[in-house]
Design a protein around this motif. Structure first.
Motif, PDB file in Angstrom:
ATOM      1  N   HIS A 153       0.841  -1.193   0.000  1.00  0.00           N
ATOM      2  CA  HIS A 153       0.000   0.000   0.000  1.00  0.00           C
ATOM      3  C   HIS A 153       0.881   1.250   0.000  1.00  0.00           C
ATOM      4  O   HIS A 153       0.633   2.209  -0.727  1.00  0.00           O
ATOM      5  N   TRP A 154       1.934   1.226   0.807  1.00  0.00           N
ATOM      6  CA  TRP A 154       2.869   2.361   0.848  1.00  0.00           C
ATOM      7  C   TRP A 154       3.500   2.559  -0.537  1.00  0.00           C
ATOM      8  O   TRP A 154       3.613   3.684  -1.036  1.00  0.00           O
ATOM      9  N   LEU A 155       3.900   1.450  -1.180  1.00  0.00           N
ATOM     10  CA  LEU A 155       4.511   1.548  -2.516  1.00  0.00           C
ATOM     11  C   LEU A 155       3.534   2.137  -3.532  1.00  0.00           C
ATOM     12  O   LEU A 155       3.935   2.866  -4.438  1.00  0.00           O
ATOM     13  N   ASP A 156       2.250   1.803  -3.383  1.00  0.00           N
ATOM     14  CA  ASP A 156       1.239   2.322  -4.322  1.00  0.00           C
ATOM     15  C   ASP A 156       1.245   3.847  -4.378  1.00  0.00           C
ATOM     16  O   ASP A 156       0.872   4.441  -5.384  1.00  0.00           O
ATOM     17  N   GLU A 157       1.639   4.488  -3.292  1.00  0.00           N
ATOM     18  CA  GLU A 157       1.609   5.956  -3.225  1.00  0.00           C
ATOM     19  C   GLU A 157       2.861   6.615  -3.807  1.00  0.00           C
ATOM     20  O   GLU A 157       2.944   7.838  -3.857  1.00  0.00           O
ATOM     21  N   GLN A 158       3.892   5.806  -4.157  1.00  0.00           N
ATOM     22  CA  GLN A 158       5.177   6.383  -4.592  1.00  0.00           C
ATOM     23  C   GLN A 158       5.256   6.433  -6.115  1.00  0.00           C
ATOM     24  O   GLN A 158       4.680   5.604  -6.805  1.00  0.00           O
ATOM     25  N   PRO A 159       6.033   7.410  -6.645  1.00  0.00           N
ATOM     26  CA  PRO A 159       6.189   7.497  -8.101  1.00  0.00           C
ATOM     27  C   PRO A 159       6.893   6.261  -8.679  1.00  0.00           C
ATOM     28  O   PRO A 159       7.678   5.618  -7.982  1.00  0.00           O
ATOM     29  N   PRO A 160       6.614   5.929  -9.943  1.00  0.00           N
ATOM     30  CA  PRO A 160       7.229   4.742 -10.577  1.00  0.00           C
ATOM     31  C   PRO A 160       8.759   4.790 -10.515  1.00  0.00           C
ATOM     32  O   PRO A 160       9.358   5.845 -10.744  1.00  0.00           O
ATOM     33  N   GLY A 161       9.359   3.651 -10.184  1.00  0.00           N
ATOM     34  CA  GLY A 161      10.822   3.516 -10.221  1.00  0.00           C
ATOM     35  C   GLY A 161      11.570   4.388  -9.238  1.00  0.00           C
ATOM     36  O   GLY A 161      12.783   4.546  -9.358  1.00  0.00           O
ATOM     37  N   SER A 162      10.876   4.930  -8.222  1.00  0.00           N
ATOM     38  CA  SER A 162      11.539   5.905  -7.343  1.00  0.00           C
ATOM     39  C   SER A 162      12.059   5.316  -6.035  1.00  0.00           C
ATOM     40  O   SER A 162      12.801   5.968  -5.306  1.00  0.00           O
ATOM     41  N   VAL A 163      11.667   4.064  -5.726  1.00  0.00           N
ATOM     42  CA  VAL A 163      11.955   3.525  -4.390  1.00  0.00           C
ATOM     43  C   VAL A 163      13.105   2.519  -4.423  1.00  0.00           C
ATOM     44  O   VAL A 163      13.175   1.660  -5.306  1.00  0.00           O
ATOM     45  N   LEU A 164      13.997   2.642  -3.432  1.00  0.00           N
ATOM     46  CA  LEU A 164      15.050   1.655  -3.211  1.00  0.00           C
ATOM     47  C   LEU A 164      14.506   0.647  -2.199  1.00  0.00           C
ATOM     48  O   LEU A 164      14.163   1.011  -1.071  1.00  0.00           O
ATOM     49  N   TYR A 165      14.396  -0.616  -2.601  1.00  0.00           N
ATOM     50  CA  TYR A 165      13.979  -1.660  -1.658  1.00  0.00           C
ATOM     51  C   TYR A 165      15.228  -2.148  -0.932  1.00  0.00           C
ATOM     52  O   TYR A 165      16.248  -2.444  -1.567  1.00  0.00           O
ATOM     53  N   VAL A 166      15.181  -2.185   0.403  1.00  0.00           N
ATOM     54  CA  VAL A 166      16.342  -2.543   1.217  1.00  0.00           C
ATOM     55  C   VAL A 166      16.015  -3.808   2.002  1.00  0.00           C
ATOM     56  O   VAL A 166      15.056  -3.829   2.781  1.00  0.00           O
ATOM     57  N   ALA A 167      16.790  -4.881   1.800  1.00  0.00           N
ATOM     58  CA  ALA A 167      16.569  -6.117   2.555  1.00  0.00           C
ATOM     59  C   ALA A 167      17.877  -6.883   2.608  1.00  0.00           C
ATOM     60  O   ALA A 167      18.490  -7.130   1.570  1.00  0.00           O
ATOM     61  N   MET A 201       6.685  -9.820  -4.405  1.00  0.00           N
ATOM     62  CA  MET A 201       5.657  -8.845  -4.772  1.00  0.00           C
ATOM     63  C   MET A 201       6.203  -7.415  -4.715  1.00  0.00           C
ATOM     64  O   MET A 201       5.852  -6.561  -5.525  1.00  0.00           O
ATOM     65  N   VAL A 202       7.081  -7.164  -3.743  1.00  0.00           N
ATOM     66  CA  VAL A 202       7.697  -5.835  -3.640  1.00  0.00           C
ATOM     67  C   VAL A 202       8.590  -5.587  -4.858  1.00  0.00           C
ATOM     68  O   VAL A 202       8.508  -4.536  -5.511  1.00  0.00           O
ATOM     69  N   LEU A 203       9.453  -6.560  -5.189  1.00  0.00           N
ATOM     70  CA  LEU A 203      10.356  -6.385  -6.339  1.00  0.00           C
ATOM     71  C   LEU A 203       9.576  -6.221  -7.641  1.00  0.00           C
ATOM     72  O   LEU A 203      10.040  -5.568  -8.570  1.00  0.00           O
ATOM     73  N   ALA A 204       8.387  -6.819  -7.698  1.00  0.00           N
ATOM     74  CA  ALA A 204       7.577  -6.730  -8.919  1.00  0.00           C
ATOM     75  C   ALA A 204       6.831  -5.392  -9.006  1.00  0.00           C
ATOM     76  O   ALA A 204       6.278  -5.053 -10.051  1.00  0.00           O
ATOM     77  N   HIS A 205       6.819  -4.623  -7.917  1.00  0.00           N
ATOM     78  CA  HIS A 205       6.009  -3.395  -7.866  1.00  0.00           C
ATOM     79  C   HIS A 205       6.629  -2.284  -8.717  1.00  0.00           C
ATOM     80  O   HIS A 205       7.843  -2.077  -8.704  1.00  0.00           O
ATOM     81  N   ALA A 206       5.776  -1.567  -9.424  1.00  0.00           N
ATOM     82  CA  ALA A 206       6.248  -0.521 -10.357  1.00  0.00           C
ATOM     83  C   ALA A 206       7.008   0.604  -9.660  1.00  0.00           C
ATOM     84  O   ALA A 206       7.840   1.272 -10.282  1.00  0.00           O
ATOM     85  N   ALA A 207       6.749   0.828  -8.372  1.00  0.00           N
ATOM     86  CA  ALA A 207       7.424   1.930  -7.675  1.00  0.00           C
ATOM     87  C   ALA A 207       8.890   1.622  -7.365  1.00  0.00           C
ATOM     88  O   ALA A 207       9.690   2.521  -7.104  1.00  0.00           O
ATOM     89  N   VAL A 208       9.251   0.318  -7.366  1.00  0.00           N
ATOM     90  CA  VAL A 208      10.621  -0.049  -6.991  1.00  0.00           C
ATOM     91  C   VAL A 208      11.562   0.157  -8.176  1.00  0.00           C
ATOM     92  O   VAL A 208      11.294  -0.304  -9.283  1.00  0.00           O
ATOM     93  N   GLY A 209      12.677   0.862  -7.914  1.00  0.00           N
ATOM     94  CA  GLY A 209      13.631   1.156  -8.980  1.00  0.00           C
ATOM     95  C   GLY A 209      14.978   0.490  -8.797  1.00  0.00           C
ATOM     96  O   GLY A 209      15.771   0.408  -9.729  1.00  0.00           O
TER      97      GLY A 209
END
Length: 506
Positions: A293-307, A381-389
Motif C-alpha cells: 500500500h505504501w509503494l502504491d503511493e510512490q512514483p514509478p521507479g523511485s523507491v530503493l527496496y532494502v533487505a 511482490m515488492v520487487l515486482a512493484h512498479a514503484a521499486v527502482g
C-alpha cells in the motif's frame, strides 16, 4: 507455472525423486521450487526435512500436492543445541555447527525408512517414501547419505543452491591437494584452476570466513570435506544457475569435478508467495497490504527496496550506519528490517538493555520518503512493484536471482559465504554498485549514501538499470520459458544417467 505443456511421452514413466535439502531456508526454498517444477512435469517427489521446518514451508499448490509427498524426520537432540532449533534461522552463527552434528544423527533413521521404501513394491501406501526412488537429490552437507543410496543402487545428484563460481572457487579435492591454500591471503584470489578476471576475488574478512569452511567444526567434519565426500559419490552436479548469468563456469566445472554439471536454471519463485519463516496468515495480510500500500503511493521507479536477508550477521552499529546512509542519500526507500541474529540473546545474558535498533528520530525524519517494515515482507511482490527502482541487498543468491527477474540494478552490501563473489560478478556485469568497506568489513554512512546515489540519482544509475534490464531479457527470455527449459533438460539428464541404463560408476 509453465507446467501444462510438458506432456509425458508414453514411453517415459514418471520418475520418483527423493529431495533432501540442508536445514536452512535459503536451501529449503530452492529445493522446494525444484520439487514443484518436477511435479508439474508429472514426476513424483518425496521432500524430506525435519518437523518444524516442514511446518514453516509455504504450501505446495493444490494441483501438485498429490505428487509432492513431504516427510518429516525428527531431529536428534545434541548437547548445546537449543530445543526446537531445526534451521540455521533459529540459531546464532556460532551454533550452526551443532545443527550439523544433529543433522548427521539423521543417518540411521533415514537409512531405515529408505530401506523400507526400496524393499517394498510401491503398493504399500503406508511406506514413508512410497515406491523406490529413481534418484536422490541432496545438498552439500549429506556426506553420509550416498553410502546408504549405493547399498540400494539409487544414484545421487548434488544440488548446489549457490553459484557455479562458488563451487569452482572451492575446487575438487584433487585440485586442492595440487594447489593447497593455507593462509587467509591464499583464499582471497580465485584459485589457479579458475581462469577469471582479477576483479573476481574475496576481501580479507570474506576470505577468512571462506577459509574457516576448510577447517573441522563441532560436527567433526569441515563444510568443504562434506562437499567433497558428497560430490565424489554423486553422478551429477546440479546448480541453481545458468550459462546466461555465468557463461564460463559450466564447462570448467565439468573439468574440475570430472562429471556432468547441469544448470537447473534460477528456479525463480512464482509472484508473491512467502519465502519461509514464521508468520501466520492474518499478520502476513496486514503487512502485505502495508508495504504494498505504501509503494502504491510512490512514483514509478523511485523507491530503493532494502533487505539484507533473514540471516545476515549485521550488528546494531551496522544497522545504524545503514540507516544514517539511507537518510543522507535522500532517496525514497522501503526497508524490510530483521532483528540482528543473536543480538537480543547476548543482551539478555548480560542483563544490559539492548540498544535501540534504529537511530533516535530516524523514522520521524524520513517519514514520507521512507518506510521501515519489521514484520514479514512479500519480497517477490515488492520487487515486482512498479514503484521499486533498485534493490539494496546482501547479495544472497536467492535475493539476487529474484531481482534479476525484474531487471533491477543493485546496491550491494555482501557479508558472508559467497555473497562477496556474487557482488563482484554482478559488478562485472554492470548491474550493481558495491558499498565501499574498510579491510575489516566495516562500512560508514557516507559509503552507503554514495553507493545509493550512484544507483538512484546519478547518470551511472541509468546505465546500470539498462544493463539490468538486458540481463533480465537474457535470463528470462522473450516468452519467460528459458528457465523452464533448463528443468526439462535436467529431467532428460536424470533419465540418461540413471542406473537402469548404465553400469554402476566408481
Amino acid at each position: 507455472m509453465a507446467g501444462h505443456h510438458h506432456q509425458q511421452g508414453a514411453s517415459s514413466a514418471p520418475l520418483h525423486l527423493l529431495v533432501f535439502p540442508w536445514l536452512a531456508f535459503g536451501h529449503l526454498i530452492p529445493f522446494l521450487e525444484l520439487s514443484k517444477r518436477l511435479a508439474a512435469r508429472g514426476h513424483f517427489v518425496t521432500f524430506v526435512s525435519t518437523p518444524r521446518n516442514v511446518a514453516r514451508l509455504p504450501p505446495v499448490p493444490a494441483g501438485l500436492s498429490g505428487r509432492v509427498r513431504i516427510v518429516a524426520l525428527p531431529l536428534p537432540a545434541v548437547d548445546g543445541l537449543p530445543e526446537g532449533a531445526e534451521s540455521t534461522a533459529d540459531l546464532p552463527p556460532d551454533k550452526v555447527e551443532l545443527l550439523k552434528a544433529a543433522f548427521d544423527g539423521l543417518a540411521a533413521p533415514f537409512a531405515e525408512i529408505f530401506a523400507a521404501a526400496c524393499s517394498g513394491d510401491g503398493s504399500g501406501e503406508q511406506a514413508e517414501f512410497g515406491r523406490r526412488p529413481d534418484w536422490i537429490v541432496l545438498d552439500f552437507a549429506h556426506y553420509w547419505l550416498c553410502a546408504i543410496a549405493e547399498q540400494h543402487q539409487v544414484p545421487c545428484a548434488m544440488f548446489g543452491i549457490f553459484t557455479g563460481s562458488a563451487l569452482a572457487y572451492v575446487g575438487s579435492r584433487r585440485e586442492n591437494i595440487s594447489h593447497p591454500r593455507v593462509s587467509v591471503d591464499d583464499f582471497m584470489p580465485m584459485p589457479t584452476w579458475f581462469p577469471s578476471p582479477s576483479s573476481l576475488s574475496f576481501r580479507r574478512q570474506e576470505a577468512a570466513w571462506m577459509s574457516a569452511g576448510f577447517r573441522p567444526n563441532a560436527s567433526g567434519v569441515s563444510d568443504i570435506e562434506r562437499v567433497w565426500r558428497t560430490e565424489e559419490r554423486c553422478r551429477l552436479l546440479l546448480f541453481r544457475s545458468c550459462p546466461e548469468v555465468e557463461p564460463l563456469v559450466f564447462p570448467l566445472l565439468a573439468d574440475i569435478y570430472r562429471k556432468p554439471v547441469v544448470p537447473a536454471g534460477l528456479l525463480l519463485p512464482e509472484d508473491g508467495r512467502p519465502d519461509g519463516g514464521d508468520h501466520d496468515d492474518d499478520s502476513a495480510d496486514i503487512i502485505r497490504s502495508g508495504a504494498l500500500h505504501w509503494l502504491d503511493e510512490q512514483p514509478p521507479g523511485s523507491v530503493l527496496y532494502v533487505a539484507l536477508g533473514s540471516e545476515a550477521p549485521v550488528t546494531v552499529e551496522g544497522v545504524h550506519e545503514l540507516a544514517a546512509g539511507l537518510e543522507l542519500s535522500e532517496a525514497r526507500f522501503l526497508w524490510a528490517l530483521r532483528l540482528p541474529s543473536g543480538g537480543g540473546a547476548a543482551s539478555e545474558a548480560t542483563g544490559a538493555p539492548s540498544p535501540p535498533l534504529l537511530p533516535d528520530g530516524f523514522e520521524a525524519r524520513t517519514r514520507g520518503r521512507g518506510a521501515v517494515c519489521t514484520g514479514w515482507v512479500p519480497q517477490v511482490m515488492v520487487l515486482a512493484h512498479a514503484a521499486v527502482g533498485a534493490f539494496l541487498t546482501h547479495c544472497g543468491w536467492g535475493s539476487v536471482t529474484e531481482s534479476l527477474r525484474f531487471g533491477h540494478p543493485l546496491v550491494m552490501l555482501p557479508f558472508i559465504t559467497d555473497q562477496g563473489l556474487i557482488a563482484r560478478i554482478m559488478a562485472d556485469r554492470g548491474v550493481g554498485v558495491e558499498v565501499a568497506r574498510r579491510d575489516d568489513g566495516a562500512f560508514s554512512r557516507d559509503d552507503v549514501a554514495e553507493a545509493v546515489r550512484r544507483v538512484m540519482v546519478e547518470q551511472e544509475g541509468k546505465t546500470l538499470a539498462l544493463n539490468a534490464r538486458r540481463l533480465r531479457e537474457l535470463v528470462v527470455g522473450d516468452d519467460g520459458g528459458r528457465q523452464e527449459r533448463y528443468v526439462d533438460e535436467l529431467v532428460e539428464c536424470f533419465r540418461r544417467h540413471s542406473f537402469n541404463d548404465s553400469a554402476l560408476r566408481n
